[in-house]
Design a protein around this motif. Structure first.
Motif, PDB file in Angstrom:
ATOM      1  N   ASP A  12       0.990  -1.297   0.250  1.00 21.84           N
ATOM      2  CA  ASP A  12       0.244  -0.070   0.570  1.00 21.84           C
ATOM      3  C   ASP A  12       0.774   1.019  -0.271  1.00 21.84           C
ATOM      4  O   ASP A  12       1.939   1.003   0.135  1.00 21.84           O
ATOM      5  CB  ASP A  12      -1.052   0.110   0.750  1.00 21.84           C
ATOM      6  CG  ASP A  12      -0.207   0.083   2.475  1.00 21.84           C
ATOM      7  OD1 ASP A  12       0.956   0.603   2.514  1.00 21.84           O
ATOM      8  OD2 ASP A  12      -0.792  -0.253   3.582  1.00 21.84           O
ATOM      9  N   CYS A  18       0.596  -6.062   2.050  1.00 21.55           N
ATOM     10  CA  CYS A  18      -1.125  -6.256   2.829  1.00 21.55           C
ATOM     11  C   CYS A  18      -1.599  -7.711   1.799  1.00 21.55           C
ATOM     12  O   CYS A  18      -1.002  -7.790   1.037  1.00 21.55           O
ATOM     13  CB  CYS A  18      -1.757  -4.815   1.879  1.00 21.55           C
ATOM     14  SG  CYS A  18      -2.141  -3.360   2.865  1.00 21.55           S
ATOM     15  N   SER A  20      -5.256  -9.277   1.182  1.00 25.99           N
ATOM     16  CA  SER A  20      -6.673  -8.481   1.179  1.00 25.99           C
ATOM     17  C   SER A  20      -7.358 -10.362   1.078  1.00 25.99           C
ATOM     18  O   SER A  20      -7.393 -10.498   0.199  1.00 25.99           O
ATOM     19  CB  SER A  20      -6.950  -7.853   0.157  1.00 25.99           C
ATOM     20  OG  SER A  20      -5.852  -6.393   0.623  1.00 25.99           O
ATOM     21  N   SER A  29     -12.083  -6.324  -2.213  1.00 22.29           N
ATOM     22  CA  SER A  29     -11.632  -7.272  -2.114  1.00 22.29           C
ATOM     23  C   SER A  29     -11.294  -6.275  -0.308  1.00 22.29           C
ATOM     24  O   SER A  29     -12.280  -5.499  -0.368  1.00 22.29           O
ATOM     25  CB  SER A  29     -10.116  -6.956  -2.243  1.00 22.29           C
ATOM     26  OG  SER A  29      -9.439  -5.728  -2.103  1.00 22.29           O
ATOM     27  N   ARG A  30     -11.063  -7.269   0.871  1.00 20.46           N
ATOM     28  CA  ARG A  30     -11.765  -6.861   2.155  1.00 20.46           C
ATOM     29  C   ARG A  30      -9.644  -6.599   2.968  1.00 20.46           C
ATOM     30  O   ARG A  30      -9.600  -8.448   2.731  1.00 20.46           O
ATOM     31  CB  ARG A  30     -11.973  -7.268   2.851  1.00 20.46           C
ATOM     32  CG  ARG A  30     -12.577  -7.097   4.469  1.00 20.46           C
ATOM     33  CD  ARG A  30     -14.143  -8.027   4.947  1.00 20.46           C
ATOM     34  NE  ARG A  30     -13.829  -9.587   4.987  1.00 20.46           N
ATOM     35  CZ  ARG A  30     -13.184  -9.833   5.790  1.00 20.46           C
ATOM     36  NH1 ARG A  30     -13.166  -9.465   6.810  1.00 20.46           N
ATOM     37  NH2 ARG A  30     -13.389 -11.730   5.827  1.00 20.46           N
ATOM     38  N   LEU A  31      -9.871  -6.029   2.968  1.00 20.37           N
ATOM     39  CA  LEU A  31      -8.123  -6.015   3.670  1.00 20.37           C
ATOM     40  C   LEU A  31      -8.198  -7.141   5.518  1.00 20.37           C
ATOM     41  O   LEU A  31      -8.858  -7.113   6.136  1.00 20.37           O
ATOM     42  CB  LEU A  31      -7.217  -4.612   4.146  1.00 20.37           C
ATOM     43  CG  LEU A  31      -6.267  -4.909   4.905  1.00 20.37           C
ATOM     44  CD1 LEU A  31      -5.136  -5.818   3.734  1.00 20.37           C
ATOM     45  CD2 LEU A  31      -6.281  -3.166   5.126  1.00 20.37           C
ATOM     46  N   ASP A  34      -1.887  -6.663   7.575  1.00 15.23           N
ATOM     47  CA  ASP A  34      -1.126  -5.908   6.950  1.00 15.23           C
ATOM     48  C   ASP A  34       0.058  -5.619   7.337  1.00 15.23           C
ATOM     49  O   ASP A  34      -0.327  -5.289   8.973  1.00 15.23           O
ATOM     50  CB  ASP A  34      -1.658  -4.336   6.198  1.00 15.23           C
ATOM     51  CG  ASP A  34      -2.131  -3.237   7.682  1.00 15.23           C
ATOM     52  OD1 ASP A  34      -2.838  -3.407   8.958  1.00 15.23           O
ATOM     53  OD2 ASP A  34      -2.007  -1.902   8.081  1.00 15.23           O
TER      54      ASP A  34
END
Length: 140
Positions: A12, A18, A20, A29-31, A34
């Motif tokens: 990022d 990250c 996801s 997408s969903r993190l 990280d």
């Protein structure tokens, strides 16, 4: 066409690696993880590769059992000290509190959960202290 669920791995803008999760075809997408690159660099190439590679393979193995068959991926942190995850989580918590940010919450939660499987101190911290600190960060 790619199978779902799937993982996306990227850097990022804040120089964090990250991971996801994409649950459905054409979905956002969903993190889920990280990790600041500085933390990975502090681990060294071998430990960082084990941690990230093990995480990825374990998640994919859970989702796609048929594709992975009976192949067993070593657990993340196996043959590594649980203090690594716990210490990393505590450093991230310190950073998050000093900068009053929630951006590391997912990583902190993940690291504490990893450490809690082997360390009573980490388990107590995850259950007792982290929820209060997480709420405090969310209120700032």
């Amino acid at each position: 066409m790619m199978k779902v669920p799937r993982l996306e791995i990227y850097l990022d803008q804040e120089a964090s690696l990250c991971i996801s999760k994409v649950e459905k075809q054409n979905a956002e997408s969903r993190l889920i993880v990280d990790v600041p690159l500085d933390e990975l660099k502090a681990l060294g190439p071998e430990d960082a590769a084990h941690r990230i590679g093990g995480t990825v393979l374990n998640i994919l193995g859970l989702w796609h059992k048929q594709a992975f068959g009976s192949w067993e991926v070593p657990a993340v942190g196996e043959n590594h000290s649980d203090d690594d995850s716990y210490s990393s989580a505590l450093r991230l918590i310190d950073r998050a509190l000093s900068t009053k940010t929630t951006e590391h919450n997912a990583s902190i939660e993940y690291l504490l959960q990893q450490a809690a499987t082997e360390s009573e101190d980490a388990r107590k911290y995850l259950e007792d202290a982290w929820p209060l600190l997480r709420d405090q960060l969310g209120a700032t």
